[in-house]
Design a protein around this motif. Structure first.
Motif, PDB file in Angstrom:
ATOM      1  N   ALA A  70       0.708  -1.254   0.002  1.00  0.00           N
ATOM      2  CA  ALA A  70      -0.108   0.196   0.101  1.00  0.00           C
ATOM      3  C   ALA A  70       0.846   1.293  -0.071  1.00  0.00           C
ATOM      4  O   ALA A  70       0.769   2.143  -0.791  1.00  0.00           O
ATOM      5  CB  ALA A  70      -1.002   0.035   1.349  1.00  0.00           C
ATOM      6  N   THR A  71       2.011   1.285   0.878  1.00  0.00           N
ATOM      7  CA  THR A  71       2.738   2.238   0.830  1.00  0.00           C
ATOM      8  C   THR A  71       3.531   2.586  -0.581  1.00  0.00           C
ATOM      9  O   THR A  71       3.617   3.716  -1.165  1.00  0.00           O
ATOM     10  CB  THR A  71       3.904   2.139   2.128  1.00  0.00           C
ATOM     11  N   THR A  72       4.116   1.453  -1.040  1.00  0.00           N
ATOM     12  CA  THR A  72       4.865   1.421  -2.223  1.00  0.00           C
ATOM     13  C   THR A  72       4.106   2.105  -3.234  1.00  0.00           C
ATOM     14  O   THR A  72       4.415   3.053  -4.081  1.00  0.00           O
ATOM     15  CB  THR A  72       5.298   0.160  -2.666  1.00  0.00           C
ATOM     16  N   PHE A  73       2.795   1.551  -3.572  1.00  0.00           N
ATOM     17  CA  PHE A  73       1.758   2.171  -4.481  1.00  0.00           C
ATOM     18  C   PHE A  73       1.454   3.741  -4.335  1.00  0.00           C
ATOM     19  O   PHE A  73       1.299   4.457  -5.083  1.00  0.00           O
ATOM     20  CB  PHE A  73       0.666   1.284  -4.598  1.00  0.00           C
ATOM     21  N   ALA A  74       1.506   4.105  -3.029  1.00  0.00           N
ATOM     22  CA  ALA A  74       0.938   5.251  -2.703  1.00  0.00           C
ATOM     23  C   ALA A  74       2.377   6.243  -3.134  1.00  0.00           C
ATOM     24  O   ALA A  74       2.094   7.367  -3.493  1.00  0.00           O
ATOM     25  CB  ALA A  74       0.772   5.508  -1.409  1.00  0.00           C
ATOM     26  N   VAL A  75       3.459   6.014  -2.752  1.00  0.00           N
ATOM     27  CA  VAL A  75       4.861   6.657  -3.398  1.00  0.00           C
ATOM     28  C   VAL A  75       4.682   6.862  -4.802  1.00  0.00           C
ATOM     29  O   VAL A  75       4.783   7.909  -5.245  1.00  0.00           O
ATOM     30  CB  VAL A  75       5.973   5.971  -2.726  1.00  0.00           C
ATOM     31  N   HIS A  81       1.724  12.214  -9.534  1.00  0.00           N
ATOM     32  CA  HIS A  81       1.000  13.404  -9.368  1.00  0.00           C
ATOM     33  C   HIS A  81       1.540  14.139  -7.957  1.00  0.00           C
ATOM     34  O   HIS A  81       1.090  14.414  -6.999  1.00  0.00           O
ATOM     35  CB  HIS A  81      -0.413  13.087  -9.196  1.00  0.00           C
ATOM     36  N   PRO A  82       3.071  14.617  -8.241  1.00  0.00           N
ATOM     37  CA  PRO A  82       3.344  15.435  -7.077  1.00  0.00           C
ATOM     38  C   PRO A  82       2.800  16.634  -6.471  1.00  0.00           C
ATOM     39  O   PRO A  82       2.700  17.136  -5.400  1.00  0.00           O
ATOM     40  CB  PRO A  82       4.899  15.676  -7.425  1.00  0.00           C
ATOM     41  N   TRP A  83       1.858  17.209  -7.429  1.00  0.00           N
ATOM     42  CA  TRP A  83       1.144  18.584  -7.269  1.00  0.00           C
ATOM     43  C   TRP A  83       0.105  18.105  -6.050  1.00  0.00           C
ATOM     44  O   TRP A  83      -0.363  19.094  -5.416  1.00  0.00           O
ATOM     45  CB  TRP A  83       0.232  19.058  -8.425  1.00  0.00           C
ATOM     46  N   LEU A  84      -0.253  16.937  -5.873  1.00  0.00           N
ATOM     47  CA  LEU A  84      -1.354  16.676  -4.745  1.00  0.00           C
ATOM     48  C   LEU A  84      -0.610  17.114  -3.555  1.00  0.00           C
ATOM     49  O   LEU A  84      -1.755  17.591  -2.492  1.00  0.00           O
ATOM     50  CB  LEU A  84      -1.457  15.206  -4.832  1.00  0.00           C
ATOM     51  N   LEU A  85       0.482  16.949  -3.337  1.00  0.00           N
ATOM     52  CA  LEU A  85       1.287  17.679  -2.018  1.00  0.00           C
ATOM     53  C   LEU A  85       0.979  18.830  -1.624  1.00  0.00           C
ATOM     54  O   LEU A  85       1.348  19.440  -0.381  1.00  0.00           O
ATOM     55  CB  LEU A  85       2.696  17.358  -2.134  1.00  0.00           C
ATOM     56  N   LEU A  94      -1.446  12.634   5.231  1.00  0.00           N
ATOM     57  CA  LEU A  94       0.007  11.991   5.152  1.00  0.00           C
ATOM     58  C   LEU A  94       0.090  12.213   6.840  1.00  0.00           C
ATOM     59  O   LEU A  94       0.947  11.243   7.184  1.00  0.00           O
ATOM     60  CB  LEU A  94       0.809  12.825   4.502  1.00  0.00           C
ATOM     61  N   GLY A  95      -0.279  13.238   7.510  1.00  0.00           N
ATOM     62  CA  GLY A  95      -0.158  13.297   8.910  1.00  0.00           C
ATOM     63  C   GLY A  95      -0.788  11.959   9.640  1.00  0.00           C
ATOM     64  O   GLY A  95      -0.150  11.214  10.466  1.00  0.00           O
ATOM     65  N   PHE A  96      -1.848  11.787   8.980  1.00  0.00           N
ATOM     66  CA  PHE A  96      -2.931  10.613   9.542  1.00  0.00           C
ATOM     67  C   PHE A  96      -1.814   9.361   9.222  1.00  0.00           C
ATOM     68  O   PHE A  96      -1.955   8.198   9.936  1.00  0.00           O
ATOM     69  CB  PHE A  96      -4.376  10.716   9.235  1.00  0.00           C
ATOM     70  N   ILE A  97      -1.378   9.318   8.206  1.00  0.00           N
ATOM     71  CA  ILE A  97      -0.625   7.911   7.577  1.00  0.00           C
ATOM     72  C   ILE A  97       0.515   7.842   8.424  1.00  0.00           C
ATOM     73  O   ILE A  97       0.756   6.654   8.837  1.00  0.00           O
ATOM     74  CB  ILE A  97      -0.448   8.258   6.100  1.00  0.00           C
ATOM     75  N   VAL A  98       1.253   8.669   8.888  1.00  0.00           N
ATOM     76  CA  VAL A  98       2.400   8.879   9.843  1.00  0.00           C
ATOM     77  C   VAL A  98       1.849   8.217  11.005  1.00  0.00           C
ATOM     78  O   VAL A  98       2.342   7.144  11.709  1.00  0.00           O
ATOM     79  CB  VAL A  98       3.020   9.987  10.068  1.00  0.00           C
ATOM     80  N   LEU A  99       0.574   8.541  11.580  1.00  0.00           N
ATOM     81  CA  LEU A  99       0.107   7.835  12.605  1.00  0.00           C
ATOM     82  C   LEU A  99      -0.312   6.531  12.611  1.00  0.00           C
ATOM     83  O   LEU A  99      -0.190   5.432  13.430  1.00  0.00           O
ATOM     84  CB  LEU A  99      -1.298   8.880  13.072  1.00  0.00           C
ATOM     85  N   LEU A 100      -0.731   6.064  11.326  1.00  0.00           N
ATOM     86  CA  LEU A 100      -1.001   4.786  11.207  1.00  0.00           C
ATOM     87  C   LEU A 100       0.232   3.827  11.199  1.00  0.00           C
ATOM     88  O   LEU A 100       0.222   2.791  11.791  1.00  0.00           O
ATOM     89  CB  LEU A 100      -1.649   4.663   9.608  1.00  0.00           C
ATOM     90  N   ILE A 101       1.179   4.377  10.698  1.00  0.00           N
ATOM     91  CA  ILE A 101       2.368   3.706  10.453  1.00  0.00           C
ATOM     92  C   ILE A 101       2.994   3.458  12.087  1.00  0.00           C
ATOM     93  O   ILE A 101       3.407   2.398  12.498  1.00  0.00           O
ATOM     94  CB  ILE A 101       3.605   4.430   9.774  1.00  0.00           C
ATOM     95  N   ILE A 102       2.926   4.484  12.855  1.00  0.00           N
ATOM     96  CA  ILE A 102       3.055   4.539  14.588  1.00  0.00           C
ATOM     97  C   ILE A 102       2.493   3.400  14.715  1.00  0.00           C
ATOM     98  O   ILE A 102       2.992   2.661  15.801  1.00  0.00           O
ATOM     99  CB  ILE A 102       3.194   5.818  15.002  1.00  0.00           C
ATOM    100  N   TYR A 103       1.189   3.530  14.637  1.00  0.00           N
ATOM    101  CA  TYR A 103       0.196   2.519  15.240  1.00  0.00           C
ATOM    102  C   TYR A 103       0.529   0.853  14.871  1.00  0.00           C
ATOM    103  O   TYR A 103       0.627   0.152  15.735  1.00  0.00           O
ATOM    104  CB  TYR A 103      -1.184   2.718  14.762  1.00  0.00           C
ATOM    105  N   HIS A 104       0.917   0.754  13.550  1.00  0.00           N
ATOM    106  CA  HIS A 104       1.226  -0.505  12.924  1.00  0.00           C
ATOM    107  C   HIS A 104       2.432  -0.979  13.750  1.00  0.00           C
ATOM    108  O   HIS A 104       2.701  -2.040  14.359  1.00  0.00           O
ATOM    109  CB  HIS A 104       1.748  -0.424  11.520  1.00  0.00           C
TER     110      HIS A 104
END
Length: 183
Positions: A70-75, A81-85, A94-104
């Motif tokens: 999931a992370t690889t495909f997200a990257v 589409h880097p403009w999404l950033l 992406l902040g919530f994704i960092v929380l998800l990774i910490i949770y994992h």
């Protein structure tokens, strides 16, 4: 590569779903492992062995590979589409994704402890921990669908209401279990 954007997005979503499936189920197995740990022999050993095997298979065959894919495909999607950033909603997501990774990673720590018969948390704690991924999922879904860094606040309000309802549900379930241990 742009021609494959929708395919990459589909794979990303598939692996996000399987990642969350693993994150939803593994704490449930932890609950059972902790409860089995406090049972008398031979139940403790029989259940413990089976639950460890189930957790190991879930964690390393489904959850970890799904997280990585999931992370690889997200990257890849962000590279296409880097403009999404530039969007606030994406930055908050992406902040919530960092929380998800910490949770994992924290869940992985609990996994390792229980695989080594180290019980440091209660089954009640794990029931609550089990909802962590749900909260993150709510926030991310609201952000992605509403595409607004402000509207995610309503998602958080919904999460808080959900949390309160879950806590009330836990208390009710605990009372029912105390009256009827087989429930």
């Amino acid at each position: 590569m742009e021609d494959y954007y929708d395919y990459i997005k589909a794979f990303h979503l598939i692996f996000v779903i399987t990642w969350f499936a693993g994150l939803f189920y593994i704490p449930r197995l932890f609950v059972y492992q902790i409860e089995a740990f406090h049972k008398p022999s031979p139940d403790k050993e029989i259940l413990g062995k089976q639950l460890k095997l189930m957790a190991k298979r879930l964690w390393f065959i489904i959850t970890w590979p799904s997280a990585i894919l999931a992370t690889t495909f997200a990257v890849i999607l962000l590279l296409l589409h880097p403009w999404l950033l530039n969007f606030g909603w994406m930055q908050v997501k992406l902040g919530f994704i960092v929380l998800l990774i910490i949770y994992h990673l924290k869940t992985h720590q609990y996994y390792k402890q229980l695989q080594n018969d180290v019980v440091v948390k209660t089954s009640s704690f794990m029931r609550i921990w089990n909802e962590g991924a749900t909260f993150i999922l709510f926030a991310v879904i609201f952000l992605v669908l509403l595409k607004s860094a402000i509207n995610w606040v309503w998602g958080i309000v919904g999460i808080i209401v959900l949390g309160i309802l879950l806590m009330l549900g836990f208390k009710l379930y605990k009372k029912i279990r105390e009256k009827n241990p087989e429930a």
